[in-house]
Design a protein around this motif. Structure first.
Motif, PDB file in Angstrom:
ATOM      1  N   ASP A  46      77.302  96.139  27.892  1.00 37.71           N
ATOM      2  CA  ASP A  46      77.979  96.650  29.078  1.00 37.71           C
ATOM      3  C   ASP A  46      79.402  96.074  29.140  1.00 37.71           C
ATOM      4  O   ASP A  46      79.596  94.863  28.988  1.00 37.71           O
ATOM      5  N   ASP A 213      90.624 108.927  28.562  1.00 43.24           N
ATOM      6  CA  ASP A 213      90.656 109.152  30.010  1.00 43.24           C
ATOM      7  C   ASP A 213      89.883 110.415  30.371  1.00 43.24           C
ATOM      8  O   ASP A 213      89.114 110.439  31.337  1.00 43.24           O
ATOM      9  N   VAL A 216      85.963 109.851  29.631  1.00 40.32           N
ATOM     10  CA  VAL A 216      85.337 108.956  30.603  1.00 40.32           C
ATOM     11  C   VAL A 216      85.240 109.635  31.964  1.00 40.32           C
ATOM     12  O   VAL A 216      84.202 109.578  32.639  1.00 40.32           O
ATOM     13  N   SER A 217      86.307 110.294  32.369  1.00 43.79           N
ATOM     14  CA  SER A 217      86.318 110.964  33.670  1.00 43.79           C
ATOM     15  C   SER A 217      85.278 112.077  33.727  1.00 43.79           C
ATOM     16  O   SER A 217      84.510 112.180  34.691  1.00 43.79           O
ATOM     17  N   ALA A 219      82.612 112.480  31.755  1.00 49.57           N
ATOM     18  CA  ALA A 219      81.263 111.930  31.615  1.00 49.57           C
ATOM     19  C   ALA A 219      80.778 111.329  32.928  1.00 49.57           C
ATOM     20  O   ALA A 219      79.619 111.529  33.326  1.00 49.57           O
ATOM     21  N   ARG A 220      81.644 110.615  33.610  1.00 52.87           N
ATOM     22  CA  ARG A 220      81.256 109.975  34.863  1.00 52.87           C
ATOM     23  C   ARG A 220      80.870 111.000  35.923  1.00 52.87           C
ATOM     24  O   ARG A 220      79.915 110.807  36.683  1.00 52.87           O
ATOM     25  N   LYS A 221      81.576 112.119  35.942  1.00 53.87           N
ATOM     26  CA  LYS A 221      81.303 113.146  36.952  1.00 53.87           C
ATOM     27  C   LYS A 221      79.956 113.825  36.744  1.00 53.87           C
ATOM     28  O   LYS A 221      79.352 114.312  37.704  1.00 53.87           O
ATOM     29  N   GLY A 223      77.340 112.257  35.053  1.00 52.48           N
ATOM     30  CA  GLY A 223      76.300 111.258  34.876  1.00 52.48           C
ATOM     31  C   GLY A 223      75.974 110.913  33.440  1.00 52.48           C
ATOM     32  O   GLY A 223      74.855 110.489  33.127  1.00 52.48           O
ATOM     33  N   GLN A 225      76.806 108.524  30.078  1.00 52.11           N
ATOM     34  CA  GLN A 225      77.374 107.228  29.714  1.00 52.11           C
ATOM     35  C   GLN A 225      78.374 107.382  28.568  1.00 52.11           C
ATOM     36  O   GLN A 225      78.202 108.240  27.697  1.00 52.11           O
ATOM     37  N   THR A 226      79.408 106.539  28.545  1.00 56.70           N
ATOM     38  CA  THR A 226      80.369 106.525  27.440  1.00 56.70           C
ATOM     39  C   THR A 226      80.221 105.223  26.658  1.00 56.70           C
ATOM     40  O   THR A 226      80.053 104.147  27.239  1.00 56.70           O
ATOM     41  N   ARG A 244      87.875 102.099  31.578  1.00 56.73           N
ATOM     42  CA  ARG A 244      86.630 102.297  32.347  1.00 56.73           C
ATOM     43  C   ARG A 244      85.486 102.855  31.500  1.00 56.73           C
ATOM     44  O   ARG A 244      84.631 103.569  31.994  1.00 56.73           O
ATOM     45  N   ASP A 246      81.959 102.705  29.691  1.00 58.03           N
ATOM     46  CA  ASP A 246      80.745 102.062  30.195  1.00 58.03           C
ATOM     47  C   ASP A 246      80.237 100.940  29.295  1.00 58.03           C
ATOM     48  O   ASP A 246      79.862  99.874  29.789  1.00 58.03           O
TER      49      ASP A 246
END
Length: 265
Positions: A46, A213, A216-217, A219-221, A223, A225-226, A244, A246
């Protein structure tokens, strides 16, 4: 069963690798039938907490004289004999699962040709093997290895569908970088998207930053993981934190590597 410690393994791998194509057929067969293979486990960490999330298993192969074989080239060579390739990969996956001592993610590399050598429907033995461990303390995640043709893209999606229907999670290797058939549907179906910091360094700095960027953006939206691989320095880890990401993987965490387990005599 023997277990090589890290120093012994390092010395062994310093020797020049044997080209699988240079081996006579009976010695190539020995690699498979005499189980001249092993595995090590590389940590997945992590980014923020540096907590260990799990490990990715990597295969090692040896010729009869103990010299190492290039795993990718061996697999490519065995595609001429799909049944032998299937047998090797299935036995290797059994070993990697059986010897995994931890909890959390157990990421296994699986090539499309190896998978489909076991069949193209729900009777595929890989699905049954992974399904046996669906509710254990480890979470098996299949890292779908990259391919570059449109025909392969359709088959990869079919492979992902079969894995997911059996309850097995999927990771995408080098998403958006070198995987030519990257698609939105594949991105949505994965639980992890992976990209290499080493490959990103080959891009223009602004392009690399924009790529990470965006990944990550997005993927986060949804759900997903990166995971940034090839994180070999503190600077690379700091960049992953800044962007940012993961979780990370690389030589920076090699002190956590487990022993290589082998069934060599």
């Amino acid at each position: 069963m023997n277990a090589f410690n890290q120093s012994e393994m390092g010395a062994l791998l310093l020797e020049r690798e044997v080209e699988p194509r240079d081996l006579p057929p009976h010695e190539l067969l020995d690699v498979v039938m005499a189980r001249q293979f092993g595995t090590d486990y590389q940590p997945i960490v992590d980014v923020q907490s540096t907590e260990m999330l799990g490990y990715q298993a990597h295969a090692h192969f040896w010729a009869r004289n103990g010299r190492p074989l290039d795993a990718h080239k061996l697999q490519t060579n065995l595609r001429k004999n799909p049944l032998l390739l299937f047998h090797l990969e299935l036995e290797l996956k059994k070993l990697q699962i059986a010897k995994f001592p931890g909890e959390g993610w157990l990421m296994l590399n699986l090539d499309m040709e190896s998978f489909f050598a076991g069949g193209e429907d729900t009777t595929n033995p890989f699905l049954a093997l992974f399904g046996e461990h669906a509710w254990s303390e480890r979470e098996i995640v299949i890292n779908v290895m990259q391919h570059h043709s449109m025909h392969d893209a359709f088959r990869i999606h079919h492979m992902m569908d079969l894995l997911q229907q059996s309850g097995t999670s999927v990771a995408l290797e080098d998403a958006g970088l070198s995987w030519g058939m990257f698609s939105l549907s594949a991105f949505l179906d994965a639980v992890i998207v992976k990209f290499s910091s080493r490959a990103l360094l080959e891009l223009d700095g602004k392009a690399a930053q924009a790529m990470v960027d965006w990944l990550v953006s997005a993927a986060r939206k949804i759900g997903v993981q990166t995971l940034m691989t090839d994180v070999d320095t503190c600077a690379a880890l700091d960049w992953a934190r800044k962007m940012r990401v993961d979780c990370v993987q690389g030589r920076l965490f090699s002190k956590h590597n487990l022993h290589v387990h082998s069934l060599l005599n």
